[in-house]
Motif scaffolding. Structure first.
Motif, PDB file in Angstrom:
ATOM      1  N   ILE A 102      10.963  -0.276  -6.229  1.00 26.59           N
ATOM      2  CA  ILE A 102       9.862   0.650  -5.937  1.00 26.59           C
ATOM      3  C   ILE A 102       8.578   0.247  -6.655  1.00 26.59           C
ATOM      4  N   PRO A 103       8.606  -0.129  -7.958  1.00 29.36           N
ATOM      5  CA  PRO A 103       7.354  -0.609  -8.563  1.00 29.36           C
ATOM      6  C   PRO A 103       6.774  -1.837  -7.857  1.00 29.36           C
ATOM      7  N   ALA A 104       7.651  -2.757  -7.416  1.00 29.72           N
ATOM      8  CA  ALA A 104       7.166  -3.953  -6.712  1.00 29.72           C
ATOM      9  C   ALA A 104       6.519  -3.572  -5.383  1.00 29.72           C
ATOM     10  N   VAL A 105       7.180  -2.694  -4.626  1.00 33.18           N
ATOM     11  CA  VAL A 105       6.627  -2.245  -3.342  1.00 33.18           C
ATOM     12  C   VAL A 105       5.329  -1.480  -3.571  1.00 33.18           C
ATOM     13  N   GLN A 106       5.308  -0.641  -4.599  1.00 34.16           N
ATOM     14  CA  GLN A 106       4.116   0.142  -4.919  1.00 34.16           C
ATOM     15  C   GLN A 106       2.921  -0.774  -5.218  1.00 34.16           C
ATOM     16  N   LEU A 107       3.134  -1.792  -6.022  1.00 31.51           N
ATOM     17  CA  LEU A 107       2.056  -2.721  -6.362  1.00 31.51           C
ATOM     18  C   LEU A 107       1.605  -3.528  -5.145  1.00 31.51           C
ATOM     19  N   MET A 108       2.557  -3.972  -4.325  1.00 33.55           N
ATOM     20  CA  MET A 108       2.195  -4.753  -3.142  1.00 33.55           C
ATOM     21  C   MET A 108       1.442  -3.893  -2.118  1.00 33.55           C
ATOM     22  N   LEU A 109       1.851  -2.619  -1.984  1.00 34.21           N
ATOM     23  CA  LEU A 109       1.136  -1.723  -1.072  1.00 34.21           C
ATOM     24  C   LEU A 109      -0.279  -1.442  -1.574  1.00 34.21           C
ATOM     25  N   THR A 137       5.079   6.919  -5.308  1.00 39.74           N
ATOM     26  CA  THR A 137       4.635   6.985  -6.705  1.00 39.74           C
ATOM     27  C   THR A 137       5.579   7.774  -7.611  1.00 39.74           C
ATOM     28  N   PRO A 138       6.065   8.961  -7.223  1.00 40.28           N
ATOM     29  CA  PRO A 138       6.967   9.690  -8.143  1.00 40.28           C
ATOM     30  C   PRO A 138       8.320   9.009  -8.370  1.00 40.28           C
ATOM     31  N   TRP A 139       8.692   8.046  -7.513  1.00 42.54           N
ATOM     32  CA  TRP A 139      10.006   7.415  -7.627  1.00 42.54           C
ATOM     33  C   TRP A 139      10.029   6.231  -8.587  1.00 42.54           C
TER      34      TRP A 139
END
Length: 198
Positions: A102-109, A137-139
Motif C-alpha cells: 500500500i505505501p508503494a502504490v500510494q507513492l506511485m499514485l 491513505t488510512p491503510w
C-alpha cells in the motif's frame, strides 16, 4: 466552489481563501479548507523522497542479530515470509499489504497524479485514480509495524547484539515522508487545477 461541511453537512459556497488562511463552516465553525503553500511541489518532493526511501528499505538489511558469533540479517520482507512459514497467512498478508504494497502504490499514485499536473496535463482516469489514492491513505500502517519492531528490539537486546541496518533508518524516514506528503497535499488545489485544464 460549493463544499459540504464534514461535521454538519451544511452545503456552502467556499470563499477565496488567502495563502495560509482557512475557511470555516458558517454553522459549526469546523475547518472546511486550509490554503496550503506550494502544495503541489512540496507533495511531489516528499513523494519522490518517499519512493527512494522505500527502495532503500526493501533493498538493504533491516536488522542484524549477533549471537554466539553468528550474524543473522533480516530484510523488510523477511518478517512476511516468517509469518507465512509459521502458518499465519492472514497476518503475513496484512503485514505485506500495510507495510510494503500500500505505501508503494500510494507513492506511485501520488507521482502518477502530480507529475502530469506539474506540467499542465491531466493524467488518464484522474478522478478514479485520485479517489483511490485518498481511500488507500488510512491503510498505510508502517508506524505500527515500526513500533512492533522497536518493542521486539527492546525484548531481544539482552539475548543478542542487535545492529540497526540502513533499511530501518530508511523505513523510519519513509514514515515521516509519507506523513509530510499527506499533510502537504491540498486536494482542493489538485481538483481546481484539473477544472482549470478542462
Amino acid at each position: 466552489m460549493r463544499i459540504a461541511c464534514h461535521e454538519c453537512d451544511l452545503l456552502q459556497q467556499l470563499p477565496p481563501v488567502p495563502l495560509g488562511g482557512t475557511a470555516k463552516c458558517l454553522r459549526c465553525s469546523n475547518v472546511l479548507y486550509r490554503h496550503k503553500h506550494d502544495s503541489l511541489n512540496r507533495t511531489l518532493a516528499f513523494s519522490l523522497a518517499g519512493l527512494i526511501l522505500l527502495s532503500i528499505a526493501n533493498a538493504f538489511p533491516f536488522l542484524a542479530f549477533k549471537m554466539q558469533g553468528q550474524v543473522t540479517e533480516t530484510r523488510l520482507i523477511t518478517g512476511v515470509f516468517d509469518l507465512y512459514a509459521q502458518g499465519m497467512l492472514v497476518l503475513a498478508t496484512l503485514v505485506l499489504l500495510t507495510t510494503i504494497c500500500i505505501p508503494a502504490v500510494q507513492l506511485m499514485l501520488l507521482l502518477y497524479v502530480l507529475v502530469p499536473l506539474k506540467f499542465g496535463r491531466i493524467p488518464w482516469r484522474f478522478p478514479q485514480t485520485f479517489r483511490l489514492l485518498q481511500s488507500l491513505t488510512p491503510w498505510s500502517m508502517m508506524e505500527i509495524f515500526l513500533l512492533g519492531v522497536l518493542i521486539s528490539i527492546v525484548k531481544l537486546v539482552d539475548m543478542a547484539t542487535i545492529v540497526p541496518g540502513l533499511a530501518l533508518w530508511a523505513f523510519a524516514l519513509l514514515i515521516v515522508m509519507l506523513a509530510a506528503a499527506a499533510s502537504s497535499l491540498d486536494p482542493h488545489d489538485v481538483w481546481s487545477r484539473v477544472r482549470y485544464r478542462t
